[in-house]
Design a protein around this motif. Structure first.
Motif: not given
Length: 420
Positions: A48-50, A38-43
């Motif tokens: 990506v969004i910005v 999950i931390r990898l995904i949040k990383m």
């Protein structure tokens, strides 16, 4: 390859649950592996969004059009949220999932952490002020999506004002976006391992005995979510003049990944890329989906009006029509802007239940099965982002024809493109 990865994740979910049931202590012990995934995904999600949001806003090139897209997005979010809340309320009043359940069979969960966040949820002024970040980097570090989006939109508008001088920066951010998508591709190769650990830890922690007394709540929630996916969304698709089967084909494996991880963020990069191939311009997806993370969680919203009446029925409390409408008005306000808060849906439920006179103890009683229901509502959240993007694109008159659906990202990777 796309189907193979989805099947790997499904198999990992089943095997993880079985492992957690047979070896609960071992299941709990491997939870850090799931947390690491999950931390990898949040990383990678925030980069990506910005990057895509900055490129998307700058690419629109028209401040008035940007404002128009933003207004249409908010209007759709509010309209559909209200519709879903009433759908959940109708289902809860028809099925009565909380009637006749023995309270003594239900163990209480710890809601002390939830209670510490309820004050912020109920303070509308604080929520509005928090949209404006005092420190952009701090907002990113806290995964405060609304504040991050606000800054990116304002910065993107400033880039539009610079004209050609902003072009090198926009090109750089486009490179960042492409690199971030490739990084997502790399992270997703270990998804089955992370999903296995997450499911094993969940079953190992709560077991299956807790599920049996609350099967009616689980069943009612799944019924309402199924109505949304197989009745309401097809009606929306018909209005948009798109085939609902095409949408199912595009998103089914992403719904599975979202359900297995319990996080919509897990599939945001892949979803944005697929929608672009589906005919939704990048200028739309780069704004609507990031904005939708805190503002447009259709599955979560629907569950709220199942859970609150369930608590009332559980304790034999009769909610009048006025009380139920008041509850919906509270949910319309409180369901916005708390995505960065851990267990945000339960925080919203606790805050609203307390405000309309329901016992906080009821939230503690259903906390243990929240993960099981969260799987379904997260999957529905993923499909909700598809339709919000398609609606805004159709409203703008820019929804094109599907051109094939990439399995993960536009970057080359282990998953290949799959046509409709």
């Amino acid at each position: 390859m796309r189907v193979r990865m989805a099947l790997y994740i499904l198999l990992a979910t089943v095997l993880g649950g079985l492992f957690g049931y047979l070896f609960p202590h071992a299941g709990i012990a491997i939870k850090p592996v799931g947390d690491a995934f999950i931390r990898l995904i949040k990383m990678v999600v925030l980069p990506v969004i910005v990057s895509t949001l900055l490129v998307g806003v700058a690419g629109i090139g028209d401040i008035r059009r940007m404002g128009r897209i933003g207004l249409k997005t908010i209007v759709w979010f509010e309209f559909f949220t209200t519709l879903i809340l009433f759908l959940g309320l109708i289902v809860a009043n028809v099925v009565h999932p909380g009637t006749g359940i023995d309270l003594s069979q239900l163990p209480k969960g710890d809601i002390s952490k939830l209670q510490s966040n309820t004050a912020t949820v109920m303070d509308g002024t604080t929520l509005l002020l928090n949209i404006i970040p005092t420190n952009f980097l701090d907002a990113m570090a806290r995964s405060d999506m609304l504040a991050t989006i606000f800054f990116c939109v304002m910065f993107g508008i400033a880039l539009v004002g610079l004209g050609e001088r902003a072009k090198p920066f926009v090109q750089f951010m486009d490179i960042v976006s492409q690199a971030s998508f490739r990084l997502v591709n790399m992270v997703m190769t270990v998804a089955p391992i992370g999903v296995f650990a997450l499911m094993a830890a969940t079953i190992g922690t709560y077991g299956v005995k807790l599920v049996i007394p609350l099967l009616r709540l689980i069943g009612t929630a799944y019924l309402a979510l199924a109505l949304l996916v197989f009745v309401v969304f097809p009606i929306v698709a018909l209005c948009l003049r798109i085939r609902i089967t095409d949408v199912y084909k595009m998103v089914w494996d992403l719904m599975l990944i979202g359900a297995s991880t319990g996080s919509t963020e897990t599939v945001v990069p892949q979803l944005m890329d697929r929608l672009e191939r589906f005919g939704v311009p990048k200028s739309i997806t780069s704004f609507v989906i990031p904005a939708g993370l805190p503002l447009n969680s259709d599955g979560t919203t629907l569950y709220l009006t199942i859970a609150a009446p369930f608590i009332a029925q559980l304790f034999g409390i009769h909610m009048t029509f006025i009380q139920q409408i008041t509850m919906i008005l509270f949910f319309i306000v409180t369901s916005k802007g708390v995505a960065a808060v851990p267990s945000s849906s339960m925080v919203i439920l606790l805050a609203t239940a307390t405000a309309v006179g329901l016992p906080a103890e009821g939230v503690a009683l259903i906390l243990g099965v929240d993960r099981i229901i969260d799987m379904a509502r997260t999957a529905v959240n993923v499909m909700g982002h598809v339709f919000s993007s398609a609606v805004v694109a159709r409203w703008e008159g820019v929804l094109g024809k599907p051109q094939g659906i990439p399995a993960v990202t536009s970057a080359d990777g282990p998953m290949e493109t799959a046509n409709l």
